[in-house]
Design a protein around this motif. Structure first.
Motif: not given
Lengths: 492, 1121
Positions: B223-226, B312-326, B744-748
């Protein structure tokens, strides 16, 4: 766009998949598809006439003159008539209503071309709407001078923030709308839709305002010669619903229809007597013999001041001793003391007695009638050529209406251009009293200051009218919302 | 297509001795010759066959009956062969060899399955005739059912049974078995090794955990998203009926505010990383098994896990419905190799966590009321004679000291029962469940019932095709009084202690006030509870089916069709007056006076239906290239449409309280309404992830969305995000030198999301860009013509709000999972927030349009820590979550100073600061002029001159954030043998509420003051915290809002403590039970807070009176067969 056919399980990507529209109301997306749609939009434009000073409250404009008093301060006319008007206390009705009607007109004109109807039909419908738009812009000019002009609906709020046009530019636009209307409206009698004469009369009014007397003469003559309109026999009946339908004298009005589309004439004027006529107006009425009450030969009896007067007094104003009798035989009493001693009677339907707080009525609000056209003709022709027979004839048609039946104009007393001018103004005040025309007339004649300075309101306060009051101030809210708009002189 | 036979092993269920024979034939299309037969008798290992010119089918049927073997063919037309066979007491292999002798057929035996193929001369399998048997056990030596055992290099596989046993009847010589089980490291073992106890070691680390992400799953390690997630078993530790409430404190960054403890109306609101918008729907997108739905209908027991996509990276697959998280909810499905019947229940009792402490002594109440009224310059309510009567009769039946809280609030039962049947074999899994939830309210008249059922089935139809279906159904039946929540509570508060519920004459007549002359006019809660009812019935179906085609290795094409149907029937019935009510004290003649309390006699009924259909199709390609490169590509299409319909009706003046249907009421004055709204979405989306040596991770997501809610010119938009990860622990300098660090993983990540769920004035607007025409009419002639009119200027260019989120995170794991930490910092910027323009010139003549104008920033920090260990049979763990969010308005179209202003949190409280209480007139005179100086008296609140200009004016007000400083939760668990104790604490710090009304405003509609007013300011007692008692409406205290009304609602509570005991399997085996666990649980057990008098966990500011949260004690069991 965006369609990928992935499998048979996905129904083919329809072009209109994303086109959804409201189902409980029509919207611009679904509208303008038929003649019926256009007519509904046109009806919408006309329906806006039932607001502000185009509605039953039009008569209250007489409270901004020497004719009457705004008893319950419905429109803050105390502020206006005492000359203390400014950008924070100005009433929005003068401004907001015409612009709301203009918005309705612009929306119609912006979209009517989408409808699949003939160009002739589009022109005819547009002519009605342009007539109404012209009427509103003309009223704005009369009230404010130069104003902001939108020829189409502004695309956004930002696009609406533009400077005002000069009064003459606005009037040029008004005249172009009216010319279109005159060219495309049917030359028929008036029943409910604007007709050619409605626009001709309005254009004549604009010409009068601009003191373009020859044009006013031409336009009014065109109506007079059309033979489509005439003086109606019953003066009081002009203002009562039952006799307003297809009335030959009415050229344009705002219509109502009870019980579902009513107004408050009987409530405001009949029950509340909210518009209180001044004694000054009462005194303007001639004696039945055609003489002014100030004329020692008139036979005026100060002890019986209301007898043997021009019958129009009795049709227009409830004077002391003129009792409203309820069907049960008792006398109707107004809820509050009559501050001037007089109550309005024009536009009041006494067959609706007893009046109550729930009183609804549907008298049409007359904007233009044939008597007005004759008076405009008389005034303009007198300015062009001085007294002539056609002027006396026009005035006498009004004075000798069967129910009024006043003597003809005394051509010796009113034989010069100047004396006749005064008489025409007098006749106009009487004939058009409490119809909301006096404010515009006095300003046009530049007589506001002269007339108001003679008056005190019922509270004993001296009325005033300053030079700057010839136009109204724009409200501070409007100046803030539209920084491009410049305040009128005298109000900065 | 290249169909190949799939080995279909249908395993035998031991205790039921049921066998299934499936002869499967694949020709150009799937043709299944199947006959299912149940038999109670046992099977012989020896076969006897005597047939002449028999069809293969008949032979196989015979063999199946004798042996229980399953037969599968691959594209072989068996009808063209005839068989002559005569064997006695031979084994299956000998029998088959005899059968197929001379025929071009070959066979292969895998477990209990025989695969018949046309002979391939080059590949005759070498069969090891000996049985291979073994047992899989866990690290403690206990049998491990459901483990997958595979013969390396072949297609043969099986799963271990309930005793951990597995067997292969024939495997190649020297074969190697691969034994694997979820949560354990796979193990390879030779068939020649010791198979009697194959011990699997659990993967302590959760690095191999798979996390549900948009349209798929990902290994947590990649995973690289939050992303935060919580398992169903953790969620159901608490006994609440509402899934969203159970998520409270479980995931960092997810805020759940449960507004009330009243059953059926207690759905919490969900927010991910702060309030994201005030112009559109601020709620996260909720997907249940990938399809948009709502949480409240689901049974928590049906939930496998809940995952929250926060960045936004992990949620953006849901585009215009994802602004407030999924929020992704995965429901439970069957596990391969098991057949389990599970039943669990819990029975509990609920009570209010805390209730205000009102004065219940009548004499004190009456005296204080008179004094307060005098202070407010109003006449007394009680005469001295009346007070004296209560003094004399103190506490007697005629002169009672009624504690209305005691009278109205009771403990109430809560109950939860679930039954689930689940299991699966190598080709299919299933799970079917039934659930029932019942909760009564602590106030009479409320009853919440929910019935759930869920069905989940998956099947591998062939080697390349698998299908599945999933349906959840729920029915809720919620009965309430005519009032709910604070409306109900304030009636319980607004009663004087001076009267009892019933007249003291034994008649049973109802009392509603003390003296007819002094009455407050309030109806009592008792009246209201009998005054009618509300009935809400919700029906919800989420149903979907999918087909997955495994095109080539690594490439899958999955298509899902789904519908979500929701129906609500709501009924509100109010009677005019259920019974006559009286003043408690009789008049001089001993007669009781009736009090008139009529209400509108009314029935309102609404029905709403909502149907959403979704079709989506995804292509997913996963492949490793060599040891270093692995990619995962996803492309998909989705379309959604929704129609929402409602119809409502009202009738009035029913003649009978027994009639509660529309038709039973008079038509006069009736009213009705109805409408339908629709929206549609269409989208293309894709994701690409790449990992190099599992060290450098890269992900990009994109979604191209079209919505019906924006004009055709603007309706398509592209959203997307990208994220990178660097597993520092894979670098040699750590891997080789710092072995303590197992990960130990750094994500952005950064991405832009949209919000197409456009609102106007707080409710959805489906056609915001359209100029909607209102109706008008005008009489051109003697009839009215219908017309339409434009009244609002519409912004044709209106588009969705956009939210850009930057997230930087760190995952750390030490000692192979002993300690784990995840930290995230984020910056969330919402722009183009919809707001109505306020500065429209009147010359436009239309109402102002809604435009994209506002902007708001949320930034914050999240930390999640855990430690889990076991020492022998003793295990323990602790974990903690910390979330901090700061909200700030950055652009405001129509600012409201101090409340909605650039630089401040949205919706701030803008109030005066209380600076103690005036002790003397001199102090008032010498203090800056107060807002109400003229009326002030000693004992009134003193307002601080914040700007020091000597006058208290609006400029002295101060803004206070309405949001908490931070929220946190932590849990601990200890286990020993079968015992396990879990404690879960949850807290909110720095939360302030501005409250008013009943319970804090003394004598508001007769409400008794709370006992703290006994220590209020008096000339003798110079309290600096509680002003002198006043009757409602005294301007010196509540004439202007001050910090006196701002209450600190910070709290820490022991949200749940749960003790369970799992009986040892050895003890249960003899009674045919796989597992039995019993538990006792306490919910909302202890709360530490400064919030006065009521529960600090409440909805927003406003009325102080709120329906309390519930303290629940429950016990139950969980049994599996």
């Amino acid at each position: 766009m965006g369609c990928v056919l992935i499998a048979g399980v996905i129904s083919s990507c329809k072009k209109d998949f994303l086109d959804t529209n409201p189902l409980d109301a029509v919207s611009s997306q679904t509208f303008w598809k038929s003649d019926d749609d256009v007519q509904q939009a046109l009806t919408g434009v006309y329906s806006k006439l039932q607001s502000g000073f185009y509605s039953d409250t039009k008569v209250f404009l007489d409270a901004y003159s020497d004719n009457a008093y705004d008893r319950f301060s419905y429109f803050s006319f105390d502020v206006y008539t005492q000359g203390v008007i400014n950008s924070t206390n100005v009433n929005g009705t003068f401004y907001n209503t015409p612009y709301q009607i203009i918005a309705a007109c612009n929306y119609f004109l912006d979209n009517v071309g989408k409808a699949p109807i003939s160009a002739t039909a589009i022109n005819e419908y547009s002519a009605e709407v342009k007539f109404i738009r012209a009427m509103c812009y003309f009223d704005l000019v009369q009230c404010y001078g130069g104003v902001v002009v939108y020829k189409t609906t502004p695309a956004s709020v930002a696009a609406a923030k533009i400077p005002q046009s000069s009064a003459s530019d606005v009037l040029a636009f008004v005249n172009s709308d009216l010319d279109f209307a005159i060219a495309n409206l049917p030359a028929t009698a008036y029943t409910g839709h604007a007709v050619q004469a409605s626009a001709l009369a309005e254009k004549a009014r604009v010409a009068m305002f601009q003191k373009d007397w020859p044009t006013a003469v031409t336009l009014t003559k065109q109506i007079m010669n059309s033979g489509l309109f005439s003086i109606y026999s019953n003066y009081a009946g002009l203002f009562i619903t039952s006799t307003q339908q297809n009335n030959p004298e009415i050229i344009f009005s705002t219509k109502y229809l009870g019980p579902n589309n009513p107004n408050n004439f009987d409530l405001y004027l009949g029950n509340y007597a909210a518009l209180a006529p001044y004694g000054n107006l009462v005194n303007e009425y001639e004696m039945k013999n055609g003489k002014m009450i100030t004329d020692p030969a008139s036979g005026y009896d100060p002890a019986n001041p209301y007898v043997n007067r021009d019958p129009r007094l009795g049709f227009t104003i409830q004077v002391p001793g003129d009792l409203f009798i309820d069907p049960d035989g008792t006398t109707f009493q107004h809820s509050d003391p009559l501050l001037t001693g007089f109550a309005p009677k024009k536009y009041v339907d006494l067959s609706h007695l007893p009046f109550s707080n729930a009183q609804l009525s549907d008298q049409n609000v007359i904007h233009t009638r044939y008597a007005d056209v004759l008076l405009m003709y008389a005034e303009a022709e007198n300015e062009v050529s001085g007294p002539d027979a056609s002027i006396y004839s026009a005035l006498n048609q009004i004075r000798q209406r069967p129910t009024v039946n006043m003597p003809p104009v005394d051509q010796t007393t009113y034989g010069t251009q100047s004396t006749l001018r005064d008489f025409i103004r007098h006749e106009r005040r009487i004939e058009m009293a409490l119809e909301g025309e006096r404010y515009y007339d006095l300003k046009r004649w530049n007589l506001m200051e002269d007339k108001l300075s003679l008056m005190k309101n019922p509270g004993g306060i001296q009325l005033k009218f300053g030079e700057q009051n010839n136009v109204l101030p724009f409200s501070q809210t409007e100046l803030t919302a539209n920084p491009q708009l410049k305040q009128n002189a005298g109000y900065q | 297509m290249n169909f190949k036979a799939k080995i279909l092993a249908v395993h035998r269920s031991v205790q039921h001795h049921k066998k299934i024979l499936l002869v499967m034939k694949l020709t150009t299309i799937l043709l299944i010759i199947a006959f299912v037969q149940a038999s109670a008798k046992g099977f012989s290992q020896k076969v006897t066959l005597t047939e002449k010119d028999a069809t293969v089918e008949n032979i196989l049927r015979d063999l199946k009956q004798q042996t229980g073997y399953v037969f599968v063919t691959n594209n072989v037309d068996l009808t063209k062969f005839q068989i002559n066979v005569d064997v006695k007491n031979v084994n299956i292999i000998q029998a088959l060899t005899a059968c197929f002798k001379g025929l071009p057929l070959d066979y292969k035996i895998v477990d209990k399955t025989v695969i018949i193929e046309e002979r391939n001369p080059t590949a005759t399998p070498k069969i090891n005739n000996s049985n291979v048997r073994g047992t899989v056990v866990d690290e403690t030596g206990k049998p491990l059912p459901g483990a997958t055992v595979k013969v390396k290099g072949t297609d043969q596989n099986t799963v271990s049974d309930r005793n951990g046993n597995f067997s292969f009847e024939s495997v190649p010589d020297n074969a190697t078995l691969i034994v694997s089980f979820i949560g354990y490291s796979p193990k390879e073992i030779s068939i020649n090794g010791n198979l009697s106890s194959i011990k699997l070691q659990p993967t302590v680390s959760d690095l191999n955990d798979v996390v549900v992400v948009g349209y798929g799953t990902q290994k947590k390690v990649n995973l690289t998203g939050s992303v935060g997630s919580v398992s169903g078993s953790v969620i159901t530790e608490r006994p609440s009926s509402n899934l969203q409430d159970l998520l409270e404190g479980r995931i960092a960054g997810l805020t759940v505010v449960q507004p009330t403890g009243e059953p059926g109306v207690d759905q919490g609101s969900l927010q991910i990383r702060g309030l994201g918008t005030y112009g559109s729907n601020p709620a996260p997108l909720i997907l249940i098994d990938g399809i948009a739905g709502t949480l409240s209908n689901l049974s928590p027991q049906d939930i496998d896990n809940v995952t929250v996509l926060k960045d936004a990276a992990s949620a953006s697959i849901y585009g215009s419905r994802a602004a407030n998280g999924v929020i992704l909810v995965t429901t439970k499905s069957g596990k391969r190799g098991t057949n389990t019947l599970e039943y669990d229940n819990s029975f509990g009792t609920t009570s209010a966590t805390v209730l205000p402490d009102f004065i219940t002594n009548s004499v004190t109440y009456m005296t204080m009321y008179n004094e307060a009224l005098e202070r407010s310059g109003r006449p007394d309510v009680y005469t001295q004679a009346q007070i004296d009567a209560y003094k004399t009769g103190n506490g007697s039946a005629q002169y009672p000291n009624t504690d209305w809280e005691k009278y109205y609030f009771h403990s109430a039962p809560i109950q939860n029962e679930n039954l689930a049947l689940s299991g699966g074999d190598s080709v299919s899994t299933y799970r079917a469940s039934l659930g029932y939830q019942n909760q009564k309210s602590i106030l009479a008249g409320s009853d919440y019932n929910r019935y759930n059922s869920a069905f989940n089935y998956t099947r591998k139809v062939s080697k390349i095709i698998s299908i599945g279906t999933n349906t959840d159904y729920s029915y809720e039946n919620i009965r309430n009084g005519v009032f709910t929540n604070d409306n109900e509570i304030l009636l319980a508060y607004a009663q004087a202690p001076t009267f009892s519920p019933f007249l003291n004459d034994g008649s049973g007549r109802v009392a509603v006030e003390d003296y007819i002359t002094n009455g407050t006019g309030n109806r009592t809660l008792y009246e209201r509870q009998n005054n009618g009812f509300q009935l809400t019935q919700n029906y919800n179906v989420n149903s979907q089916a999918y087909i997955n085609i495994h095109i080539i290795k690594g490439l899958d094409w999955k298509t899902t069709g789904a519908f979500v149907f929701y129906n609500q029937d709501y009924k509100f019935r109010q009677y005019a007056q259920p019974f006559n009510v009286y003043a408690f004290q009789p008049d001089a003649n001993g007669n009781y006076t009736e009090v008139a309390h009529p209400l509108t006699n009314q029935l309102t009924q609404n029905s709403a239906r909502d149907l959403t259909t979704t079709v989506n199709s995804t292509l997913n390609y996963q492949r490793d290239f060599g040891a270093d490169h692995s990619i995962d590509l996803l492309a998909g299409y989705e379309q959604i449409n929704n129609a929402n319909t409602y119809i409502g009706a009202d009738r009035y003046n029913y003649t009978n309280t027994l009639i509660n249907e529309i038709n039973g009421g008079p038509v006069t004055g009736d009213d009705n309404s109805g409408d339908q709204t629709q929206y549609a979405l269409q989208s293309l989306f894709g994701r690409a992830t790449y990992s190099y040596k599992q060290k450098y991770l890269l992900e990009g997501d994109i979604r191209y969305d079209g919505t019906s809610r924006v004009s055709a010119a603007n309706r398509w938009g592209t959203f997307g995000g990208g994220s990178v990860g660097w597993r520092i622990s894979e670098e040699d300098f750590i891997k080789k030198h710092i072995t303590a660090i197992s990960n130990l993983k750094l994500r952005a990540s950064y991405g832009v999301l949209g919000n197409q769920d456009i609102y106007e004035n707080g409710s959805p607007d489906y056609y915001p860009y359209q100029s909607i025409l209102s109706s008008a009419q005008y009489p051109f002639s003697t009839s009215l013509s219908p017309g339409v009119l434009l009244t609002t200027l519409t912004d044709q260019d209106l588009h969705w709000e956009k939210t850009a989120i930057t997230d930087v995170g760190l995952d750390l794991e030490l000692f192979k999972g002993l300690f784990a930490a995840t930290a995230d910092w984020y910056y969330k910027n919402t722009t183009g927030i919809l707001a109505q323009e306020s500065d429209i010139p009147a010359s436009v003549g239309l109402s102002p349009p809604v435009i994209n104008a506002g902007a708001m920033v949320n930034k914050g920090f999240e930390l999640q820590l855990s430690h889990q260990n076991h020492i022998g049979e003793f295990s323990y763990g602790v974990n903690g979550i910390f979330s901090l969010n700061r909200n700030k308005v950055t652009q405001a179209l129509a600012p409201n100073p101090g409340v909605f202003q650039v630089g401040l949190p949205y919706g701030s409280y803008y109030i005066y600061v209380m600076d103690g209480i005036f002790n003397s007139q001199a102090e008032i005179d010498n203090s800056p002029k107060q807002p109400n100086s003229g009326d002030l008296k000693p004992g009134d609140i003193k307002i601080k001159d914040v700007n020091g200009n000597g006058v208290i004016d609006p400029g002295d007000r101060v803004s206070y954030s309405p949001y908490p400083s931070y929220t946190y939760s932590f849990g601990a668990n200890v286990g020993w043998k079968g015992f396990r104790l879990d404690a879960f604490f949850q807290g909110v710090q720095g939360q302030k509420f501005l409250v008013n009304g009943w319970g804090i405003d003394p004598f508001l509609q007769g409400t008794a003051p709370t006992t703290n007013f006994l220590n209020a300011w008096t000339p003798q007692n110079h309290s600096q915290t509680t002003p002198a008692v006043y009757a409602n409406g005294y301007p010196g205290v509540d004439g202007y809002t001050s910090t006196y009304f701002l209450k600190d609602a910070s709290y820490l509570r022991l949200k749940n403590i749960n003790l369970s005991y799992a009986f040892p399997k050895s003890m249960l085996r003899s009674i045919w039970i796989k597992g039995l666990t019993v538990f006792v649980s306490g919910d909302n057990v202890i709360t530490w807070t400064k919030y006065p008098g009521e529960d600090p966990e409440r909805a927003g500011s406003g009325r102080y009176a709120q329906f309390p949260q519930l303290k629940t004690y429950s016990a139950g069991l969980k049994v599996s067969l």
